[in-house]
Scaffold this active site. Structure first.
Site, PDB file in Angstrom:
ATOM      1  N   HIS A  12       0.789  -1.249   0.000  1.00 42.18           N
ATOM      2  CA  HIS A  12       0.000   0.000   0.000  1.00 42.18           C
ATOM      3  C   HIS A  12       0.820   1.298   0.000  1.00 42.18           C
ATOM      4  CE1 HIS A  12      -0.006  -0.015   4.727  1.00 42.18           C
ATOM      5  NE2 HIS A  12       1.034   0.633   4.269  1.00 42.18           N
ATOM      6  N   HIS A  59      -2.355   4.786   9.648  1.00 43.50           N
ATOM      7  CA  HIS A  59      -1.006   5.272   9.986  1.00 43.50           C
ATOM      8  C   HIS A  59      -1.114   6.544  10.815  1.00 43.50           C
ATOM      9  CE1 HIS A  59      -0.538   2.768   6.372  1.00 43.50           C
ATOM     10  NE2 HIS A  59       0.705   2.562   6.736  1.00 43.50           N
ATOM     11  N   HIS A 197       9.791  -3.882   4.390  1.00 46.33           N
ATOM     12  CA  HIS A 197      10.254  -2.485   4.380  1.00 46.33           C
ATOM     13  C   HIS A 197      10.488  -1.995   5.799  1.00 46.33           C
ATOM     14  CE1 HIS A 197       5.842  -1.889   4.697  1.00 46.33           C
ATOM     15  NE2 HIS A 197       5.957  -0.586   4.781  1.00 46.33           N
TER      16      HIS A 197
END
Ligand code: DHB
Ligand code: FE
Length: 293
Positions: A12, A59, A197
């Site tokens: 995403h 987030h 990541h």
């Protein structure tokens, strides 16, 4: 009866949304990434769901350190794209499905998972970038996503985060919830975030392509074994943000062959598999799995 016909898995990265919004998808950096979703956009048209149950992570946009739900289900009628610092993305609002979402909340809570019920929230790139990747560019005013979406936010940002096993078990409960909904609806479950990541600290920029591809292999073929992997393995091998991958186990746990009583249930068909490095700081993985019965 509502039924789950397919699951979709995709990373995403916010820069993917920016590339689409700024018309950069044909640039040499982005072209190979978007090429991997051409199949998927056609597949979405050929296999249009009635509802998408979209597992993603917020987030620090809708939630913050003031309030940290482990699992939050969006029961509202509409969810607006959030302003993440550069203004809201120019994409249509997300239309919810309050009836099915409320039924899932009732069923899953009664199966002993403590969901937070969210009637109003904004949705960030964790939700809008997967929709953009799978559905293509949409006019923010005239356009619309292909169907209603139930947002399901998982805390993978602030410790403690849920284990892969708990996510997998939640997927199993989700399947029971959907199959007990008394209306013929074709439901897709999406698992998003990941792959490897790390955005901060000494290991910022970490990518582990070998581990990622093994994760995809195992998600397809041995999800119940994969669910046993402790969170520290995700962080060590796939970076601090690689922990987003536990969300994929919710979608995978909702498939027929993952049910606790799945004796004889056939494994899903792999309709599409794609892996690409890099997109911003992130390895992008993508799978479409179809139920075969
Ligand atoms: C990036 C990836 C993420 O998952 C995220 O939430 C923000 C940024 C990145 O690769 O830049
Ligand atoms: Fe993220």
């Amino acid at each position: 009866m509502a039924r789950i016909t397919a699951t979709v898995f995709t990373s995403h990265v916010p820069a993917i949304g920016a590339a689409m919004d700024l018309g950069k998808t044909g640039e040499p950096y982005w072209q190979p990434l978007f090429a991997g979703y051409e199949f998927s956009r056609q597949w979405m048209k050929d296999n249009k769901p009635d509802v998408i149950f979209l597992v993603y992570n917020d987030h620090a946009t809708a939630f913050s350190l003031e309030l940290i739900p482990t699992f939050a289900i969006g029961t509202g009628a509409k969810f607006m794209p959030a302003d993440e610092g550069w203004g809201p993305r120019p994409v249509p609002p997300v239309i919810g499905h309050p009836q099915l979402a409320s039924h899932i909340a009732q069923s899953v809570i009664q199966q002993d998972f403590d969901l937070t019920i969210v009637n109003q929230m904004e949705v960030d790139h964790g939700l809008t970038v997967p929709l953009s990747l799978m559905c293509g560019e949409q006019d923010p005013q005239q356009g619309a996503w292909p169907c209603p979406v139930i947002p399901f936010a998982v805390n993978v940002v602030q410790y403690p985060v849920p284990s892969g096993q708990r996510c997998f078990n939640l997927g199993r409960a989700l399947r029971k919830a959907i199959e007990s909904y008394d209306e013929d609806l074709n439901v897709h479950i999406w698992g998003t975030g990941g792959m490897s990541h790390q955005l901060q600290g000494a290991r910022a920029g970490l990518i582990n392509a070998e581990w990622d591809n093994r994760f995809l292999d195992r998600l397809i073929a041995e999800p119940a074994e994969l669910a046993k992997m402790p969170h520290i393995d995700y962080v060590r091998e796939a970076g601090s943000e690689g922990i987003e991958l536990v969300m994929w186990l919710i979608a995978r746990g909702a498939m027929a062959d993952a049910a606790a009583d799945a004796t004889g249930a056939p494994p899903p068909r792999v309709a599409h598999r794609f892996y690409h490095v890099p997109a911003s700081n992130t390895a992008v993985g993508h799978l479409i799995l179809e139920e075969t019965r």
